[in-house]
Write a protein that holds these residues in place. Structure first.
Motif, PDB file in Angstrom:
ATOM      1  N   SER A   6       0.824  -1.229  -0.115  1.00 16.93           N
ATOM      2  CA  SER A   6      -0.123  -0.081  -0.200  1.00 16.93           C
ATOM      3  C   SER A   6       0.785   1.410  -0.126  1.00 16.93           C
ATOM      4  O   SER A   6       0.608   2.217  -0.682  1.00 16.93           O
ATOM      5  CB  SER A   6      -0.968   0.060   1.179  1.00 16.93           C
ATOM      6  OG  SER A   6      -0.292  -0.056   2.396  1.00 16.93           O
ATOM      7  N   LYS A   9       2.212   1.650  -3.479  1.00 13.69           N
ATOM      8  CA  LYS A   9       1.037   2.236  -4.414  1.00 13.69           C
ATOM      9  C   LYS A   9       0.799   3.612  -4.149  1.00 13.69           C
ATOM     10  O   LYS A   9       0.714   4.501  -5.025  1.00 13.69           O
ATOM     11  CB  LYS A   9      -0.228   1.439  -4.019  1.00 13.69           C
ATOM     12  CG  LYS A   9      -1.359   1.689  -4.876  1.00 13.69           C
ATOM     13  CD  LYS A   9      -2.559   1.024  -4.626  1.00 13.69           C
ATOM     14  CE  LYS A   9      -3.653   1.537  -5.659  1.00 13.69           C
ATOM     15  NZ  LYS A   9      -4.819   0.433  -5.042  1.00 13.69           N
ATOM     16  N   GLU A  10       0.878   4.225  -2.926  1.00 15.70           N
ATOM     17  CA  GLU A  10       0.664   5.549  -2.501  1.00 15.70           C
ATOM     18  C   GLU A  10       2.004   6.341  -2.998  1.00 15.70           C
ATOM     19  O   GLU A  10       1.620   7.437  -3.674  1.00 15.70           O
ATOM     20  CB  GLU A  10       0.677   5.807  -1.027  1.00 15.70           C
ATOM     21  CG  GLU A  10       0.863   7.197  -0.370  1.00 15.70           C
ATOM     22  CD  GLU A  10       0.890   7.294   0.883  1.00 15.70           C
ATOM     23  OE1 GLU A  10       1.703   8.227   1.474  1.00 15.70           O
ATOM     24  OE2 GLU A  10       0.510   6.265   1.867  1.00 15.70           O
TER      25      GLU A  10
END
Length: 93
Positions: A6, A9-10
């Motif tokens: 995550s 992805k950020e």
């Protein structure tokens, strides 16, 4: 420092939103230009995959699986030979 999926992805989203400026993104997050570029490629690749393709792939996979009746009706050649030998010894053949 290790980044989870995550966080990767950020970071990739941040780079894309800022005109793919990998250098500035890398400096902001303390990672290399190459790492940002790799995560952006991975992010873009995941964004271009249509979700239906995974659904369709799972349907195809389900259809290609043999059903339980087919599995139970299969004959094992080794067991068939053994059965024949036992029947001969018992005088059934």
């Amino acid at each position: 420092m290790n980044y989870n999926v995550s966080q990767q992805k950020e970071i990739a989203q941040y780079a894309v939103e800022h005109d793919n400026n990998y250098k500035a993104t890398g400096e902001k997050y303390g990672i290399s230009y190459q790492q940002v570029a790799a995560w952006v490629r991975k992010y873009k690749k995941s964004q271009t995959k249509p979700e239906k393709s995974t659904e369709m792939a799972s349907e195809v996979q389900k259809e290609s699986r043999p059903n339980m009746l087919d599995v139970l009706n299969r004959k094992d050649p080794v067991l068939e030979v053994q059965l024949r030998e036992v029947k001969k010894r018992l005088g059934l053949l």
